[in-house]
Design a protein around this motif. Structure first.
Motif, mmCIF file in Angstrom:
data_model
loop_
_atom_site.group_PDB
_atom_site.id
_atom_site.type_symbol
_atom_site.label_atom_id
_atom_site.label_comp_id
_atom_site.label_asym_id
_atom_site.label_seq_id
_atom_site.Cartn_x
_atom_site.Cartn_y
_atom_site.Cartn_z
ATOM 1 N N VAL A 1 0.854 -1.184 0.000
ATOM 2 C CA VAL A 1 0.000 0.000 0.000
ATOM 3 C C VAL A 1 0.889 1.233 0.000
ATOM 4 O O VAL A 1 1.842 1.325 0.780
ATOM 5 N N SER A 2 0.626 2.136 -0.916
ATOM 6 C CA SER A 2 1.302 3.433 -0.923
ATOM 7 C C SER A 2 0.366 4.419 -0.252
ATOM 8 O O SER A 2 -0.751 4.660 -0.701
ATOM 9 N N CYS A 3 0.835 4.985 0.847
ATOM 10 C CA CYS A 3 -0.037 5.816 1.674
ATOM 11 C C CYS A 3 0.806 6.795 2.472
ATOM 12 O O CYS A 3 1.849 6.410 3.024
ATOM 13 N N MET A 4 0.372 8.048 2.513
ATOM 14 C CA MET A 4 1.048 9.070 3.314
ATOM 15 C C MET A 4 2.534 9.159 2.961
ATOM 16 O O MET A 4 3.400 9.232 3.836
ATOM 17 N N GLU A 5 2.815 9.065 1.636
ATOM 18 C CA GLU A 5 4.171 9.197 1.099
ATOM 19 C C GLU A 5 5.098 8.068 1.548
ATOM 20 O O GLU A 5 6.322 8.225 1.570
ATOM 21 N N GLN A 6 4.509 6.936 1.908
ATOM 22 C CA GLN A 6 5.293 5.760 2.248
ATOM 23 C C GLN A 6 4.774 4.554 1.479
ATOM 24 O O GLN A 6 3.611 4.512 1.082
ATOM 25 N N LEU A 7 5.654 3.585 1.270
ATOM 26 C CA LEU A 7 5.268 2.323 0.665
ATOM 27 C C LEU A 7 5.440 1.229 1.704
ATOM 28 O O LEU A 7 6.530 1.013 2.219
ATOM 29 N N LYS A 8 4.338 0.582 2.032
ATOM 30 C CA LYS A 8 4.355 -0.471 3.045
ATOM 31 C C LYS A 8 4.193 -1.805 2.339
ATOM 32 O O LYS A 8 3.202 -2.044 1.644
ATOM 33 N N LEU A 9 5.173 -2.689 2.508
ATOM 34 C CA LEU A 9 5.135 -4.026 1.924
ATOM 35 C C LEU A 9 4.990 -5.031 3.065
ATOM 36 O O LEU A 9 5.777 -5.034 4.006
ATOM 37 N N VAL A 10 3.952 -5.874 2.978
ATOM 38 C CA VAL A 10 3.652 -6.845 4.023
ATOM 39 C C VAL A 10 3.706 -8.242 3.431
ATOM 40 O O VAL A 10 3.209 -8.482 2.329
#
Length: 500
Positions: free
Chosen positions: A443-452
């Motif tokens: 998810v790209s959110c709030m200028e971050q990319l979170k990979l789970v």
């Protein structure tokens, strides 16, 4: 209280795809996890349910039930928010690191629990203990039959505010899967060749997709177990969860450097992570756990592995941004699978991490030069006509089971979010009920990319895999921006090394 139901003329039928995602052989659930900076109360969560979740769509206050004609419909029932709110109890007085472990174990536990058939298919779990990223955690669990990730983004859009300016709406990046490049093609000959190439790609992709959802499956590997005849065991397995947060700006710099897209970079990263893990896991299996694994290219498995990429089909229906989807109320399950072969390099070959992104870009560009996306639903509808609903359910199930792994991505807002004035420190999502041993979400959110990544306990070495994830990101960024030999590599960026 007595159920209040709509008459059959106004109760909407359950779509074939939604039936397939909540069937006897497949039960997909979506988990959205919000870690808040300040504690939120149970009363506030119930207010969110009453004001935003229940009024949003009839499916949040309905159950699946067959009418007298055998048609499965969404039957409206009396729904209380407190019946869908679960507050777990953990031991008191523990450190944040320990509560973080409790949270991970709790997520694994609730992923193995099926929804009750006599209540709407969603829940809210409020974990009132601090984690490493927040003072409390709100977990939204919903059956994929209710809607896909982009349907639920509408819910978050309605429920959340901008942390900096609560009166202003959240904004989202544009959506596009169009092939980048010069749109001007000189000469009728080139146009004809381009059209012929698209036809060849489409034919290949349609045949591949048809085989993939019927009989063609990946072989067992370090990330894929031999198929089990017991589907219940396959779908509900305890897992470990690991996440990595990256600067979206940093990812975009890699994207720009290679002339790729963010999706290309993510796909290439996954390929490289899996390459590191399979190489090292193979070596450890061959010479024991005390064996050194510093040579990441030793013992690379020559096993063809397929990545199932979930696509948002709304992009092919004219939508260019999430705001358009929200205004059009484009609800439902409009995600479909696209299959991509992961590159596997030969043993003892020196591999540049950027090769994986280059190869991913080439594959994705070829997929974009295909019309297979417009045939996916036709293949599923044909299966439903020939083999009935059970046939469609089997094909949807095999689209996951026959691939080694999968990734699903959503795009979140650009700005920092707040829920009832509680700022969101971290947001991510993942899926459960997929017949695979390892899955990815981003998810790209709030200028971050979170990979789970979710990893099956007892099969995937989660400690080794998480270390490979950390190393892969470091390698990619180091080679892209710091390696003195990068200029020589960049000048030959169009050349791809031999892959198997």
């Amino acid at each position: 209280m007595d159920n209040q139901c709509l008459d059959e003329g106004t109760s909407p039928p359950v779509s074939p795809i939604s039936q397939s995602l909540n069937s006897s052989i497949l039960s997909l659930n979506i988990f959205a996890v919000f870690e808040l900076e300040t504690p939120i109360t149970e009363f506030e969560v119930q207010e969110i349910c009453h004001k935003h979740i229940l009024p949003l769509n009839i499916r949040f206050s309905s159950i699946m039930e067959r009418n007298k004609k055998g048609v499965l419909r969404w039957k409206k029932v009396f729904t209380r928010a407190e019946d869908h709110l679960i507050v777990p109890k953990f031991p008191l007085g523990l450190a944040r690191e320990t509560y973080e472990e409790h949270l991970r174990e709790y997520l694994s536990k609730i992923c193995c629990v099926k929804f009750s058939e006599d209540k709407p298919l969603w829940e809210l779990h409020l974990v009132k203990y601090p984690s490493l990223k927040g003072a409390c955690t709100l977990i939204f669990k919903a059956s994929h039959a209710i809607g896909d990730g982009y349907s639920l983004i509408r819910l978050f859009f309605k429920s959340f505010q901008r942390a900096d300016h609560p009166s202003l709406p959240l904004t989202f990046p544009k959506l596009s899967l169009k092939k980048q490049g010069n749109s001007t093609v000189l000469g009728m000959g080139k146009k004809m060749l381009g059209f012929m190439g698209k036809c060849v790609n489409t034919t290949y992709d349609v045949v591949e997709s048809t085989l993939r959802v019927t009989c063609l499956e990946d072989r067992p590997s370090a990330i894929r177990l031999q198929s089990s005849p017991n589907k219940e065991i396959e779908l509900f397995k305890p897992f470990n969860i690991y996440s990595v947060t990256l600067s979206l700006e940093r990812v975009k710099q890699v994207k720009t450097k290679l002339g790729a897209t963010v999706n290309d970079v993510i796909t290439g990263l996954l390929s490289y992570i899996i390459h590191l893990y399979t190489s090292r896991k193979t070596k450890m299996d061959q010479c024991g756990e005390d064996c050194s694994v510093t040579d990441s290219n030793y013992g690379a498995a020559n096993t063809n592995m397929t990545l199932s990429v979930m696509l948002n089909m709304r992009v092919f229906e004219g939508f260019t941004n999430i705001e358009d989807m929200i205004r059009a109320d484009a609800w439902g399950n409009r995600s479909r699978s696209m299959f991509i072969k992961l590159p596997t390099f030969t043993n003892l070959e020196k591999v540049n991490p950027l090769d994986f992104i280059v190869k991913a870009k080439e594959t994705m560009d070829r997929k974009k030069n295909s019309m297979v996306f417009y045939f996916i639903d036709k293949v599923l509808n044909a299966a439903a006509c020939i083999r009935g609903q059970k046939g469609m359910e089997k094909m949807v199930y095999l689209s996951f089971k026959n691939a080694s792994t999968m990734i699903s991505s959503v795009i979140g807002p650009k700005e920092k979010m707040a829920l009832c004035n509680h700022h969101v420190n971290s947001f991510y999502f993942f899926l459960s009920g997929i017949p695979q041993s390892i899955t990815f979400t981003s998810v790209s959110c709030m200028e971050q990319l979170k990979l789970v990544v979710t990893m099956e306990k007892g099969f995937i070495d989660s400690k080794l895999f998480s270390s490979c994830m950390d190393e892969a990101f470091d390698d990619i960024f180091k080679v892209a921006f710091e390696n003195s030999q990068d200029k020589e590599y960049n000048s030959n960026i169009t050349k791809t090394r031999t892959c198997k």
